[in-house]
Scaffold this motif. Structure first.
Motif, PDB file in Angstrom:
ATOM      1  N   ILE A  20      -3.133  -0.477  -4.588  1.00 26.39           N
ATOM      2  CA  ILE A  20      -2.829  -1.756  -5.091  1.00 26.39           C
ATOM      3  C   ILE A  20      -3.811  -2.227  -5.913  1.00 26.39           C
ATOM      4  O   ILE A  20      -5.067  -2.310  -5.686  1.00 26.39           O
ATOM      5  CB  ILE A  20      -2.672  -2.955  -4.012  1.00 26.39           C
ATOM      6  N   ILE A  21      -3.374  -2.442  -7.122  1.00 27.35           N
ATOM      7  CA  ILE A  21      -4.336  -3.031  -7.889  1.00 27.35           C
ATOM      8  C   ILE A  21      -3.933  -4.367  -8.695  1.00 27.35           C
ATOM      9  O   ILE A  21      -2.596  -4.444  -9.254  1.00 27.35           O
ATOM     10  CB  ILE A  21      -4.176  -1.835  -9.342  1.00 27.35           C
ATOM     11  N   ILE A  22      -4.815  -4.989  -8.848  1.00 24.41           N
ATOM     12  CA  ILE A  22      -4.592  -6.500  -9.147  1.00 24.41           C
ATOM     13  C   ILE A  22      -5.469  -6.825 -10.442  1.00 24.41           C
ATOM     14  O   ILE A  22      -6.864  -6.816 -10.209  1.00 24.41           O
ATOM     15  CB  ILE A  22      -4.861  -7.339  -8.222  1.00 24.41           C
ATOM     16  N   GLN A  23      -5.198  -6.727 -11.541  1.00 28.91           N
ATOM     17  CA  GLN A  23      -5.837  -7.146 -12.835  1.00 28.91           C
ATOM     18  C   GLN A  23      -6.512  -8.433 -12.760  1.00 28.91           C
ATOM     19  O   GLN A  23      -7.758  -8.340 -12.903  1.00 28.91           O
ATOM     20  CB  GLN A  23      -4.963  -6.922 -14.140  1.00 28.91           C
ATOM     21  N   HIS A  24      -5.859  -9.608 -12.363  1.00 31.64           N
ATOM     22  CA  HIS A  24      -6.549 -10.768 -12.870  1.00 31.64           C
ATOM     23  C   HIS A  24      -6.503 -11.550 -11.364  1.00 31.64           C
ATOM     24  O   HIS A  24      -5.366 -12.423 -11.088  1.00 31.64           O
ATOM     25  CB  HIS A  24      -5.916 -11.589 -13.628  1.00 31.64           C
ATOM     26  N   GLY A  25      -7.234 -11.341 -10.429  1.00 31.20           N
ATOM     27  CA  GLY A  25      -7.047 -11.640  -9.070  1.00 31.20           C
ATOM     28  C   GLY A  25      -8.453 -12.747  -8.491  1.00 31.20           C
ATOM     29  O   GLY A  25      -9.150 -12.734  -9.158  1.00 31.20           O
ATOM     30  N   ALA A  26      -8.089 -13.210  -7.351  1.00 27.86           N
ATOM     31  CA  ALA A  26      -8.971 -13.981  -6.682  1.00 27.86           C
ATOM     32  C   ALA A  26      -8.861 -14.028  -5.267  1.00 27.86           C
ATOM     33  O   ALA A  26      -7.541 -13.878  -4.664  1.00 27.86           O
ATOM     34  CB  ALA A  26      -8.944 -15.474  -7.206  1.00 27.86           C
ATOM     35  N   ILE A  27      -9.928 -13.793  -4.335  1.00 34.47           N
ATOM     36  CA  ILE A  27     -10.008 -13.577  -3.155  1.00 34.47           C
ATOM     37  C   ILE A  27     -10.665 -15.093  -2.651  1.00 34.47           C
ATOM     38  O   ILE A  27     -11.955 -15.302  -3.138  1.00 34.47           O
ATOM     39  CB  ILE A  27     -10.960 -12.583  -2.501  1.00 34.47           C
ATOM     40  N   LEU A  28     -10.090 -15.841  -1.822  1.00 35.16           N
ATOM     41  CA  LEU A  28     -10.520 -16.984  -1.179  1.00 35.16           C
ATOM     42  C   LEU A  28     -11.182 -16.569   0.180  1.00 35.16           C
ATOM     43  O   LEU A  28     -10.275 -16.224   1.236  1.00 35.16           O
ATOM     44  CB  LEU A  28      -9.563 -17.935  -1.254  1.00 35.16           C
ATOM     45  N   VAL A  29     -12.280 -17.068   0.442  1.00 32.75           N
ATOM     46  CA  VAL A  29     -12.875 -16.722   1.720  1.00 32.75           C
ATOM     47  C   VAL A  29     -13.568 -18.063   2.507  1.00 32.75           C
ATOM     48  O   VAL A  29     -14.478 -18.814   1.735  1.00 32.75           O
ATOM     49  CB  VAL A  29     -14.149 -15.734   1.575  1.00 32.75           C
ATOM     50  N   GLU A  30     -13.481 -18.069   3.702  1.00 34.72           N
ATOM     51  CA  GLU A  30     -13.765 -19.183   4.344  1.00 34.72           C
ATOM     52  C   GLU A  30     -14.649 -18.717   5.656  1.00 34.72           C
ATOM     53  O   GLU A  30     -14.287 -17.811   6.427  1.00 34.72           O
ATOM     54  CB  GLU A  30     -12.717 -20.380   4.608  1.00 34.72           C
ATOM     55  N   ASP A  31     -16.149 -18.793   5.684  1.00 32.77           N
ATOM     56  CA  ASP A  31     -16.702 -18.409   6.779  1.00 32.77           C
ATOM     57  C   ASP A  31     -16.598 -16.868   6.857  1.00 32.77           C
ATOM     58  O   ASP A  31     -16.489 -16.393   8.193  1.00 32.77           O
ATOM     59  CB  ASP A  31     -16.393 -19.268   8.095  1.00 32.77           C
ATOM     60  N   GLY A  32     -16.574 -16.154   6.002  1.00 33.66           N
ATOM     61  CA  GLY A  32     -16.582 -14.788   5.956  1.00 33.66           C
ATOM     62  C   GLY A  32     -15.165 -14.026   6.141  1.00 33.66           C
ATOM     63  O   GLY A  32     -14.953 -12.841   6.110  1.00 33.66           O
ATOM     64  N   LYS A  33     -14.044 -15.130   6.387  1.00 30.33           N
ATOM     65  CA  LYS A  33     -12.552 -14.484   6.514  1.00 30.33           C
ATOM     66  C   LYS A  33     -11.812 -14.909   5.274  1.00 30.33           C
ATOM     67  O   LYS A  33     -11.911 -15.866   4.815  1.00 30.33           O
ATOM     68  CB  LYS A  33     -11.837 -15.268   7.812  1.00 30.33           C
ATOM     69  N   ILE A  34     -11.042 -13.696   4.908  1.00 28.05           N
ATOM     70  CA  ILE A  34     -10.037 -13.869   3.905  1.00 28.05           C
ATOM     71  C   ILE A  34      -8.906 -15.102   4.105  1.00 28.05           C
ATOM     72  O   ILE A  34      -8.188 -14.748   5.146  1.00 28.05           O
ATOM     73  CB  ILE A  34      -9.654 -12.448   3.350  1.00 28.05           C
ATOM     74  N   GLY A 376     -10.959  -3.121   6.052  1.00 24.98           N
ATOM     75  CA  GLY A 376     -10.087  -2.111   5.392  1.00 24.98           C
ATOM     76  C   GLY A 376      -9.603  -2.384   4.087  1.00 24.98           C
ATOM     77  O   GLY A 376      -9.479  -1.355   3.430  1.00 24.98           O
ATOM     78  N   ASN A 377      -8.986  -3.574   4.021  1.00 20.24           N
ATOM     79  CA  ASN A 377      -8.441  -4.076   2.717  1.00 20.24           C
ATOM     80  C   ASN A 377      -8.564  -5.539   2.711  1.00 20.24           C
ATOM     81  O   ASN A 377      -8.990  -6.259   3.580  1.00 20.24           O
ATOM     82  CB  ASN A 377      -7.036  -3.565   2.580  1.00 20.24           C
ATOM     83  N   PHE A 378      -7.948  -6.001   1.554  1.00 25.56           N
ATOM     84  CA  PHE A 378      -7.983  -7.579   1.261  1.00 25.56           C
ATOM     85  C   PHE A 378      -6.934  -8.200   1.757  1.00 25.56           C
ATOM     86  O   PHE A 378      -6.047  -8.685   0.683  1.00 25.56           O
ATOM     87  CB  PHE A 378      -8.412  -7.496  -0.139  1.00 25.56           C
ATOM     88  N   LEU A 379      -6.538  -8.387   3.119  1.00 28.02           N
ATOM     89  CA  LEU A 379      -5.400  -9.070   3.626  1.00 28.02           C
ATOM     90  C   LEU A 379      -5.577 -10.482   4.119  1.00 28.02           C
ATOM     91  O   LEU A 379      -6.876 -10.480   4.750  1.00 28.02           O
ATOM     92  CB  LEU A 379      -4.623  -8.122   4.590  1.00 28.02           C
ATOM     93  N   PRO A 380      -4.969 -11.514   3.949  1.00 27.94           N
ATOM     94  CA  PRO A 380      -5.279 -12.679   4.636  1.00 27.94           C
ATOM     95  C   PRO A 380      -5.614 -12.671   6.099  1.00 27.94           C
ATOM     96  O   PRO A 380      -4.870 -11.749   6.678  1.00 27.94           O
ATOM     97  CB  PRO A 380      -4.368 -13.923   4.376  1.00 27.94           C
ATOM     98  N   GLY A 381      -6.725 -13.125   6.604  1.00 25.57           N
ATOM     99  CA  GLY A 381      -7.088 -12.909   8.016  1.00 25.57           C
ATOM    100  C   GLY A 381      -7.964 -12.010   8.396  1.00 25.57           C
ATOM    101  O   GLY A 381      -8.635 -11.987   9.563  1.00 25.57           O
ATOM    102  N   LYS A 382      -8.125 -11.109   7.329  1.00 26.08           N
ATOM    103  CA  LYS A 382      -9.343 -10.124   7.579  1.00 26.08           C
ATOM    104  C   LYS A 382     -10.715 -10.730   7.124  1.00 26.08           C
ATOM    105  O   LYS A 382     -10.791 -11.682   6.488  1.00 26.08           O
ATOM    106  CB  LYS A 382      -9.001  -8.751   6.822  1.00 26.08           C
TER     107      LYS A 382
END
Length: 435
Positions: A20-34, A376-382
């Motif tokens: 999975i390739i996301i050219q213009h992405g953002a990962i939102l993290v709260e207290d270490g969790k995505i 292991g990957n960038f999924l919400p909840g991980k």
């Protein structure tokens, strides 16, 4: 609550092993969790999300990938890195490995060696490591303390060996059980959510059936993971058959002991029979591919595609110091080389590619260790375990062709095939920057 936003290109995989390739992405993290992963975002949108405390905007040429997960390595063996490859497995153990491991009765030596091992693996991008620690419980707890100090995620196993040896490098059955119970309590008392004990019978030649069965019951009662070795070397396999003549195979020894579970990882698995594969699949046990040590110690070429075809969970490990490097990048390259050699030797063989080994080093190893729901990957909840990669970093061998416009996927290929730890400019574990 700490809110973080990471803005830039992202690369990871899913459970179908799709890149999975996301050219213009953002990962939102709260207290270490995505919390969320955004696509096609602009910087101002990401900056304003929930008024984040920390905003990280990747520089041109940088991209994010999940942290590497080393499914099998021996922390006690790091001082022997690069030594002893003139021997095969059993000769290497006797000549080089066991004499080194005995030194860990000295807690000062253990503290120094383990600190170096943890620092080195983090620098190389290993956010989770599944460690064989020491025969000695006190030294094994020191490894856990060092892992916690530097912020790594880890499984740590006190090694069990109760078969008598002339050099005294073993424990009685009673001592082995007592010291393992002590070690598990001490790890739990350390209270780190990132560090877990793992039951660790070294291999069938160093443990009798009574000890293995007792360890299996301990793992079941305490809901612990298990790690050991299987089917690594032909001479080893023959020795196991002579030691356990009542069992039909190496894997059957572990099954009779109760050690094959859905939370068990078996390192190597080069010469598994079809019957063993069926047994391992039925028990939902995982194999950790250790290509570097398999070739350094001349053990053999593991056919990972055969394991994958049988729907067995397969992760990747460095297996230091049987393997020549603590870098998961080197493990990926070794896996590709072994697969290419099988392609040369076999008709109609489909070798692994960079996507396959990238999956194995991240989500594949996470699933093998039964933590694919956490990392292991960038999924919400991980939990946010990630590396920032920069091919233009200082000293990089890849930064001299800036006039060429590489795609993001080509940049990943270049990193896997030719990069090194200089290209890993930041390491995050559970949202905390540790490099």
């Amino acid at each position: 609550m700490v809110r973080q936003v990471f803005v830039g290109p992202l690369i990871h995989t899913d459970d179908n092993e799709t890149l999975i390739i996301i050219q213009h992405g953002a990962i939102l993290v709260e207290d270490g969790k995505i919390i969320n992963v955004l696509t096609d975002v602009n910087m101002s949108t990401a900056k304003n999300y929930n008024i984040p405390d920390e905003v990280f905007i990747l520089d041109d040429g940088q991209f994010l990938i999940p942290g590497f997960i080393d499914g099998h390595t021996h922390a006690v063996q790091f001082p022997n890195l690069g030594i002893g490859y003139d021997k095969d497995l059993l000769g290497w153990l006797e000549t080089y490995t066991f004499p080194l491991e005995k030194k860990y009765s000295d807690v000062n030596f253990a503290a120094q060696a383990f600190e170096a091992a943890v620092k080195q693996t983090i620098r190389a991008g290993t956010t989770t490591a599944c460690y064989f620690a020491s025969l000695y419980a006190e030294a094994s707890t020191i490894l856990a303390q060092k892992v916690i100090q530097f912020g790594q995620r880890a499984f740590i196993g006190k090694v069990n060996m109760n078969v008598s040896r002339d050099d005294g490098y073993y424990e009685t059955t009673e001592a082995s059980i007592k010291n393992t119970e002590r070690f598990v309590r001490e790890i739990e008392q350390l209270g780190s959510p990132l560090v877990k004990p793992i039951i660790t019978p070294r291999f069938a030649l160093s443990c009798d059936m009574e000890l293995m069965q007792t360890l299996a019951r301990m793992a079941l009662e305490k809901n612990l993971h298990i790690q050991t070795h299987v089917s690594e070397n032909k001479a080893e396999i023959q020795a196991v058959r002579k030691t356990f003549p009542q069992q039909s195979s190496y894997s059957a020894v572990y099954d009779a002991a109760g050690l094959l579970t859905s939370k068990t990882v078996l390192a190597h698995g080069i010469y598994l029979t079809d019957t063993e594969l069926t047994m391992i699949k039925t028990r939902e046990t995982a194999i950790i591919h250790c290509p570097s040590s398999n070739t350094c110690l001349k053990s053999g070429l593991c056919d990972v595609q055969r394991l994958r075809t049988e729907k067995i969970k397969v992760g990747l490990g460095t297996d230091v110091s049987g393997g020549f490097s603590f870098s998961m990048l080197d493990a990926m390259r070794s896996a590709l080389q072994v697969s290419n050699q099988l392609f040369i030797l076999k008709n109609n063989y489909i070798p692994l590619n960079y996507k396959d080994v990238f999956y194995m080093a991240t989500l594949g190893s996470a699933n093998a260790l039964s933590i694919g729901d956490k990392v292991g990957n960038f999924l919400p909840g991980k939990e946010f375990d990630a590396l920032i990669i920069d091919l233009n970093s200082d000293g990089s061998v890849l930064n001299d062709l800036n006039e060429i416009e590489y795609t993001l996927e080509e940049k990943l290929q270049r990193f896997i095939h030719s990069g090194d730890d200089r290209n890993i400019v930041a390491v995050y574990i559970n949202g905390r920057k540790v490099k």
